[in-house]
Scaffold this motif. Structure first.
Motif, PDB file in Angstrom:
ATOM      1  N   ALA A   1      -0.970  13.285 -10.758  1.00 44.77           N
ATOM      2  CA  ALA A   1      -0.319  12.468  -9.731  1.00 44.77           C
ATOM      3  C   ALA A   1      -0.829  12.831  -8.347  1.00 44.77           C
ATOM      4  CB  ALA A   1       1.194  12.644  -9.804  1.00 44.77           C
ATOM      5  N   LYS A   2      -0.937  14.112  -8.077  1.00 40.30           N
ATOM      6  CA  LYS A   2      -1.427  14.535  -6.767  1.00 40.30           C
ATOM      7  C   LYS A   2      -2.896  14.177  -6.583  1.00 40.30           C
ATOM      8  CE  LYS A   2       1.923  18.175  -5.897  1.00 40.30           C
ATOM      9  NZ  LYS A   2       2.172  19.616  -5.739  1.00 40.30           N
ATOM     10  N   ALA A   3      -3.703  14.358  -7.626  1.00 38.66           N
ATOM     11  CA  ALA A   3      -5.128  14.056  -7.533  1.00 38.66           C
ATOM     12  C   ALA A   3      -5.388  12.569  -7.293  1.00 38.66           C
ATOM     13  CB  ALA A   3      -5.844  14.505  -8.805  1.00 38.66           C
ATOM     14  N   ASN A   4      -4.507  11.719  -7.821  1.00 37.10           N
ATOM     15  CA  ASN A   4      -4.690  10.274  -7.681  1.00 37.10           C
ATOM     16  C   ASN A   4      -3.760   9.661  -6.632  1.00 37.10           C
ATOM     17  OD1 ASN A   4      -6.695   9.571  -9.858  1.00 37.10           O
ATOM     18  ND2 ASN A   4      -5.185  10.727 -11.028  1.00 37.10           N
ATOM     19  N   SER A   5      -3.051  10.495  -5.903  1.00 41.92           N
ATOM     20  CA  SER A   5      -2.121  10.064  -4.846  1.00 41.92           C
ATOM     21  C   SER A   5      -1.028   9.132  -5.358  1.00 41.92           C
ATOM     22  CB  SER A   5      -2.893   9.391  -3.698  1.00 41.92           C
ATOM     23  OG  SER A   5      -3.843  10.265  -3.155  1.00 41.92           O
ATOM     24  N   TYR A   6      -0.577   9.381  -6.574  1.00 41.26           N
ATOM     25  CA  TYR A   6       0.542   8.603  -7.101  1.00 41.26           C
ATOM     26  C   TYR A   6       1.823   9.135  -6.484  1.00 41.26           C
ATOM     27  CZ  TYR A   6      -2.661   7.174 -10.839  1.00 41.26           C
ATOM     28  OH  TYR A   6      -3.709   6.697 -11.553  1.00 41.26           O
ATOM     29  N   GLU A   7       2.662   8.258  -6.004  1.00 40.80           N
ATOM     30  CA  GLU A   7       3.956   8.689  -5.500  1.00 40.80           C
ATOM     31  C   GLU A   7       4.976   8.752  -6.623  1.00 40.80           C
ATOM     32  OE1 GLU A   7       5.376   6.774  -1.995  1.00 40.80           O
ATOM     33  OE2 GLU A   7       3.370   6.668  -1.153  1.00 40.80           O
ATOM     34  N   TYR A   8       4.815   7.899  -7.612  1.00 39.76           N
ATOM     35  CA  TYR A   8       5.732   7.859  -8.747  1.00 39.76           C
ATOM     36  C   TYR A   8       4.927   7.738 -10.031  1.00 39.76           C
ATOM     37  CZ  TYR A   8       9.229   6.774  -5.221  1.00 39.76           C
ATOM     38  OH  TYR A   8      10.039   6.824  -4.123  1.00 39.76           O
TER      39      TYR A   8
ATOM     40  N   LYS B   1       0.816  -1.206   0.000  1.00 39.89           N
ATOM     41  CA  LYS B   1       0.000   0.000   0.000  1.00 39.89           C
ATOM     42  C   LYS B   1       0.853   1.261   0.000  1.00 39.89           C
ATOM     43  CE  LYS B   1      -4.364  -1.079   2.129  1.00 39.89           C
ATOM     44  NZ  LYS B   1      -5.213  -0.797   3.288  1.00 39.89           N
ATOM     45  N   ALA B   2       2.068   1.169   0.467  1.00 39.09           N
ATOM     46  CA  ALA B   2       2.907   2.341   0.668  1.00 39.09           C
ATOM     47  C   ALA B   2       3.232   3.067  -0.635  1.00 39.09           C
ATOM     48  CB  ALA B   2       4.206   1.957   1.367  1.00 39.09           C
ATOM     49  N   GLN B   3       3.359   2.362  -1.732  1.00 38.55           N
ATOM     50  CA  GLN B   3       3.747   3.006  -2.982  1.00 38.55           C
ATOM     51  C   GLN B   3       2.651   2.860  -4.014  1.00 38.55           C
ATOM     52  OE1 GLN B   3       7.452   1.358  -4.195  1.00 38.55           O
ATOM     53  NE2 GLN B   3       8.602   2.411  -2.612  1.00 38.55           N
ATOM     54  N   LYS B   4       2.242   3.977  -4.540  1.00 39.51           N
ATOM     55  CA  LYS B   4       1.252   3.992  -5.599  1.00 39.51           C
ATOM     56  C   LYS B   4       1.976   4.485  -6.851  1.00 39.51           C
ATOM     57  CE  LYS B   4      -3.592   4.997  -5.999  1.00 39.51           C
ATOM     58  NZ  LYS B   4      -4.672   5.881  -5.609  1.00 39.51           N
ATOM     59  N   ILE B   5       2.144   3.598  -7.822  1.00 38.62           N
ATOM     60  CA  ILE B   5       2.934   3.894  -9.013  1.00 38.62           C
ATOM     61  C   ILE B   5       2.016   3.884 -10.240  1.00 38.62           C
ATOM     62  CG2 ILE B   5       4.835   3.100 -10.465  1.00 38.62           C
ATOM     63  CD1 ILE B   5       5.999   1.761  -7.962  1.00 38.62           C
ATOM     64  N   ALA B   6       2.264   4.809 -11.135  1.00 41.17           N
ATOM     65  CA  ALA B   6       1.528   4.852 -12.397  1.00 41.17           C
ATOM     66  C   ALA B   6       2.523   4.997 -13.536  1.00 41.17           C
ATOM     67  CB  ALA B   6       0.561   6.028 -12.396  1.00 41.17           C
ATOM     68  N   THR B   7       2.119   4.587 -14.707  1.00 41.94           N
ATOM     69  CA  THR B   7       2.947   4.786 -15.899  1.00 41.94           C
ATOM     70  C   THR B   7       2.132   5.566 -16.920  1.00 41.94           C
ATOM     71  OG1 THR B   7       2.218   2.718 -16.919  1.00 41.94           O
ATOM     72  CG2 THR B   7       4.196   2.625 -15.561  1.00 41.94           C
TER      73      THR B   7
ATOM     74  N   ASN C   1       7.810   4.234 -21.840  1.00 41.50           N
ATOM     75  CA  ASN C   1       8.772   3.989 -22.916  1.00 41.50           C
ATOM     76  C   ASN C   1      10.209   3.989 -22.442  1.00 41.50           C
ATOM     77  OD1 ASN C   1       6.756   3.911 -24.928  1.00 41.50           O
ATOM     78  ND2 ASN C   1       6.647   6.127 -24.858  1.00 41.50           N
ATOM     79  N   SER C   2      10.442   4.330 -21.178  1.00 44.28           N
ATOM     80  CA  SER C   2      11.804   4.371 -20.668  1.00 44.28           C
ATOM     81  C   SER C   2      11.789   4.025 -19.186  1.00 44.28           C
ATOM     82  CB  SER C   2      12.420   5.757 -20.875  1.00 44.28           C
ATOM     83  OG  SER C   2      11.851   6.686 -19.971  1.00 44.28           O
ATOM     84  N   THR C   3      12.937   4.147 -18.578  1.00 46.39           N
ATOM     85  CA  THR C   3      13.026   3.858 -17.151  1.00 46.39           C
ATOM     86  C   THR C   3      13.003   5.136 -16.332  1.00 46.39           C
ATOM     87  OG1 THR C   3      15.436   3.881 -17.272  1.00 46.39           O
ATOM     88  CG2 THR C   3      14.340   1.741 -17.518  1.00 46.39           C
ATOM     89  N   GLY C   4      12.704   6.246 -16.956  1.00 42.74           N
ATOM     90  CA  GLY C   4      12.733   7.530 -16.262  1.00 42.74           C
ATOM     91  C   GLY C   4      11.495   7.771 -15.418  1.00 42.74           C
ATOM     92  N   ILE C   5      11.708   8.386 -14.269  1.00 45.80           N
ATOM     93  CA  ILE C   5      10.602   8.774 -13.398  1.00 45.80           C
ATOM     94  C   ILE C   5      10.244  10.209 -13.751  1.00 45.80           C
ATOM     95  CG2 ILE C   5       9.945   9.274 -11.015  1.00 45.80           C
ATOM     96  CD1 ILE C   5      11.757   6.989 -10.151  1.00 45.80           C
ATOM     97  N   LEU C   6       8.950  10.467 -13.965  1.00 44.27           N
ATOM     98  CA  LEU C   6       8.496  11.790 -14.352  1.00 44.27           C
ATOM     99  C   LEU C   6       8.018  12.606 -13.160  1.00 44.27           C
ATOM    100  CD1 LEU C   6       6.466  10.681 -17.457  1.00 44.27           C
ATOM    101  CD2 LEU C   6       8.734  11.660 -17.431  1.00 44.27           C
ATOM    102  N   TYR C   7       7.573  11.931 -12.124  1.00 44.77           N
ATOM    103  CA  TYR C   7       7.083  12.596 -10.927  1.00 44.77           C
ATOM    104  C   TYR C   7       7.432  11.727  -9.742  1.00 44.77           C
ATOM    105  CZ  TYR C   7       3.930  14.525  -7.436  1.00 44.77           C
ATOM    106  OH  TYR C   7       3.419  15.074  -6.302  1.00 44.77           O
ATOM    107  N   LYS C   8       7.841  12.371  -8.648  1.00 48.79           N
ATOM    108  CA  LYS C   8       8.240  11.620  -7.469  1.00 48.79           C
ATOM    109  C   LYS C   8       7.796  12.392  -6.246  1.00 48.79           C
ATOM    110  CE  LYS C   8      12.518  11.848  -5.763  1.00 48.79           C
ATOM    111  NZ  LYS C   8      12.335  12.151  -4.392  1.00 48.79           N
ATOM    112  N   ALA C   9       7.091  11.706  -5.347  1.00 48.85           N
ATOM    113  CA  ALA C   9       6.632  12.368  -4.132  1.00 48.85           C
ATOM    114  C   ALA C   9       7.241  11.747  -2.882  1.00 48.85           C
ATOM    115  CB  ALA C   9       5.111  12.311  -4.040  1.00 48.85           C
ATOM    116  N   GLY C  10       7.859  10.611  -2.996  1.00 50.79           N
ATOM    117  CA  GLY C  10       8.420   9.920  -1.829  1.00 50.79           C
ATOM    118  C   GLY C  10       9.718  10.555  -1.367  1.00 50.79           C
ATOM    119  N   PRO C  11      10.293  10.006  -0.311  1.00 48.10           N
ATOM    120  CA  PRO C  11      11.551  10.557   0.208  1.00 48.10           C
ATOM    121  C   PRO C  11      12.707  10.316  -0.768  1.00 48.10           C
ATOM    122  CG  PRO C  11      10.999   8.520   1.329  1.00 48.10           C
ATOM    123  CD  PRO C  11       9.832   8.848   0.458  1.00 48.10           C
ATOM    124  N   ASP C  12      13.685  11.218  -0.711  1.00 44.65           N
ATOM    125  CA  ASP C  12      14.860  11.131  -1.567  1.00 44.65           C
ATOM    126  C   ASP C  12      16.043  10.632  -0.741  1.00 44.65           C
ATOM    127  OD1 ASP C  12      16.808  11.406  -3.473  1.00 44.65           O
ATOM    128  OD2 ASP C  12      16.631  13.574  -3.676  1.00 44.65           O
ATOM    129  N   ALA C  13      16.639   9.561  -1.182  1.00 43.35           N
ATOM    130  CA  ALA C  13      17.756   8.962  -0.460  1.00 43.35           C
ATOM    131  C   ALA C  13      19.109   9.422  -0.992  1.00 43.35           C
ATOM    132  CB  ALA C  13      17.659   7.443  -0.539  1.00 43.35           C
TER     133      ALA C  13
END
Length: 167
Positions: free
Chosen positions: A132-139, A21-27, A144-156
């Motif tokens: 992303a914010k409206a649907n509570s997506y964290e990522y 449940k902790a991560q909500k990911i969309a593509t 088409n690639s491995t790039g993240i377009l939006y990120k809301a979680g903590p940065d390590a």
């Protein structure tokens, strides 16, 4: 011992559910969205027209230089060495001018491309962030690639840099 095994299984189940449940990911397919945007289509058309115009100018100058070069080659045996040296210098200068035209055209194209695509990219990124914010997506990742377009979680990043002793 049996109670410990049951307790361990219960803890693992709670942790697993919590992590799921902790991560909500969309593509999303960024290329398809960009190609569907009218602003992008208009920018592409303008850039193609600009590139074609510049290419035609360069080709015209190169064709003229080629014709002059052929003329000079044909007339070279009948001319003095001073005249031929002067013609060689002229041809060299023409070649440099053509190269400068190509370099300038490339720089102008890149500047025009940046000016045309920056607002489109900003609009797309704003839309991605809003969705992303409206649907509570964290990522949100580009499909088409491995790039993240939006990120809301903590940065390590800082923690990893500290671990590696880099600033």
């Amino acid at each position: 011992m049996k109670k410990l095994s049951v307790l361990f299984a219960a803890v693992m189940m709670v942790v697993s559910v919590g992590m799921a449940k902790a991560q909500k990911i969309a593509t999303l397919d960024v290329a398809a969205i960009l190609n569907a945007m009218p602003e992008k289509k208009k920018a592409d058309t303008e850039l193609n027209t600009f590139a074609d115009t510049k290419q035609a100018e360069i080709k015209k100058k190169a064709d003229a230089a080629q014709a002059k070069f052929q003329q000079y080659q044909t007339e070279a045996p009948k001319k003095t060495s001073e005249e031929n040296t002067a013609r060689e210098a002229e041809m060299k200068k023409l070649g440099e001018e053509i190269q400068q035209m190509q370099d300038k055209a490339q720089k102008d194209f890149l500047a025009k491309q940046t000016a045309a695509y920056d607002p489109i990219e900003k609009k797309l990124n704003a839309a991605i962030e809003k969705v992303a914010k409206a649907n509570s997506y964290e990522y949100v990742m580009d499909s088409n690639s491995t790039g993240i377009l939006y990120k809301a979680g903590p940065d390590a990043t800082a923690a990893v840099k500290k671990e590696l002793n880099i600033q």
